[in-house]
Structure formats: C-alpha cells, structure tokens
Design an enzyme around this catalytic site. Sequence first.
Site, PDB file in Angstrom:
ATOM      1  N   CYS A  50       0.846  -1.187   0.000  1.00 53.58           N
ATOM      2  CA  CYS A  50       0.000   0.000   0.000  1.00 53.58           C
ATOM      3  C   CYS A  50       0.884   1.240   0.000  1.00 53.58           C
ATOM      4  CB  CYS A  50      -0.895  -0.028   1.232  1.00 53.58           C
ATOM      5  SG  CYS A  50      -2.003   1.383   1.370  1.00 53.58           S
ATOM      6  N   LEU A  51       0.512   2.227  -0.810  1.00 54.77           N
ATOM      7  CA  LEU A  51       1.271   3.471  -0.855  1.00 54.77           C
ATOM      8  C   LEU A  51       1.246   4.196   0.494  1.00 54.77           C
ATOM      9  CD1 LEU A  51       0.224   4.822  -4.373  1.00 54.77           C
ATOM     10  CD2 LEU A  51       2.372   3.699  -3.733  1.00 54.77           C
ATOM     11  N   HIS A  67      -8.996  -3.591  -2.979  1.00 54.02           N
ATOM     12  CA  HIS A  67      -8.080  -2.884  -2.071  1.00 54.02           C
ATOM     13  C   HIS A  67      -8.498  -1.423  -1.933  1.00 54.02           C
ATOM     14  CE1 HIS A  67      -3.884  -2.195  -0.442  1.00 54.02           C
ATOM     15  NE2 HIS A  67      -4.223  -0.961  -0.785  1.00 54.02           N
ATOM     16  N   GLU A  68      -8.798  -0.769  -3.056  1.00 51.00           N
ATOM     17  CA  GLU A  68      -9.178   0.654  -3.012  1.00 51.00           C
ATOM     18  C   GLU A  68     -10.548   0.861  -2.375  1.00 51.00           C
ATOM     19  OE1 GLU A  68      -6.797   2.627  -3.313  1.00 51.00           O
ATOM     20  OE2 GLU A  68      -5.517   1.108  -4.225  1.00 51.00           O
ATOM     21  N   HIS A 109     -10.156   0.844   1.251  1.00 48.58           N
ATOM     22  CA  HIS A 109      -9.703   2.152   1.741  1.00 48.58           C
ATOM     23  C   HIS A 109     -10.881   3.088   1.978  1.00 48.58           C
ATOM     24  CE1 HIS A 109      -5.383   2.341   1.990  1.00 48.58           C
ATOM     25  NE2 HIS A 109      -5.238   1.795   0.795  1.00 48.58           N
TER      26      HIS A 109
END
Length: 175
Positions: free
Chosen positions: A88-89, A130-131, A134
Amino acid sequence: MLHLLGSPVLRQKSPPVAQVDDAVRRLVDDLFETMRAAKGVGLAANQIGVARRVAVVDIGEEDPPPLVLINPVIIERGEEDETAEEGCLSIPEIFGDVTRPLHVVVEALDQEGRRSRVAAHGYKARAIQHEIDHLDGILFLDHLSAVKRSLLVSKWKKRARTDRISQGGYAGAGG
C-alpha cells in the site's frame, strides 16, 4: 501528499459523492497524478486526505483502461479466492499475503457522472477491492492475522523512526 499509516483519515468511512462536478473531476486527476508519481496501481481519495468516496485504478497495459470509481459498490464476488502479496502506498515497503475473490463486478460513477458496471479478474479485481476497502476505512493489514499484522506494524514503525533519524528529524519515545 500521501497520508501514511496512523493518519486518522485512513480509518474513516468516506461519505458518498453527491454530484460529480469540476471539483470531483480535479480530485480524480489529482489521484491519477499522485498514484503514478508514487508508482502505484490504485489510490483512494482518503489516502491524499480527502474523505470522499472516490478511487482510481490503473494496473497498466496488462488490463486497460484505467478506472475511475466514484461511489463504487461491489455487486458480485466470484466464488474462487486467490491469495497474493499486497502492499500500500500509505504503508511503504510493507507487504502481506491477502486472500480476496479472484473476480468482482463493481458499479460506480465515472468522471462524467455516468453509471458504469465493470467486471474485473485477477490483479485488477484485487486492486479494485483494495481501493474500495480504503474508502471503508479498511487497510490490507486488517485482512491479516493479529500476529502478522502486529509484526508488520512494528516493522513499519521501526523503519519510519529510522527514516526520520536519517533525515535529521527527532524520533523520541512514541515515535
């Protein structure tokens, strides 16, 4: 600027976008620009400190085109799961194996406010999930066992402390 692990906005459930307007389109552009500068494949608005239900995904030429996901909802999940390494960024250089459905169908608004439905498989499906996580305040770490999560968070905190010290910052107790 990317928000990192510990930033409260990463744990907020992002509210839906009421209307796709110029501000939302600028946000989408900012997301793509930030994601590409960081060499990522997806980015959610809360990762840049904006609590809105907007995310982008671009896994490159492997499975074009890039996706704009405004108010995304997964409406179908395949029965077959796949476990693969995720990062993850917002948690740089930390990776863990996450099990997710191999196939999803997502409905969302695009940059022009049009409703679209996208079926995705493999890596693109993983990035979409994943997004969307978030946007719900969920990090990939939350899919790991408590022991693995604790180990990775400790590793990340140690690395972050070391980075601050090497850059001349202070890393006191609680760092």
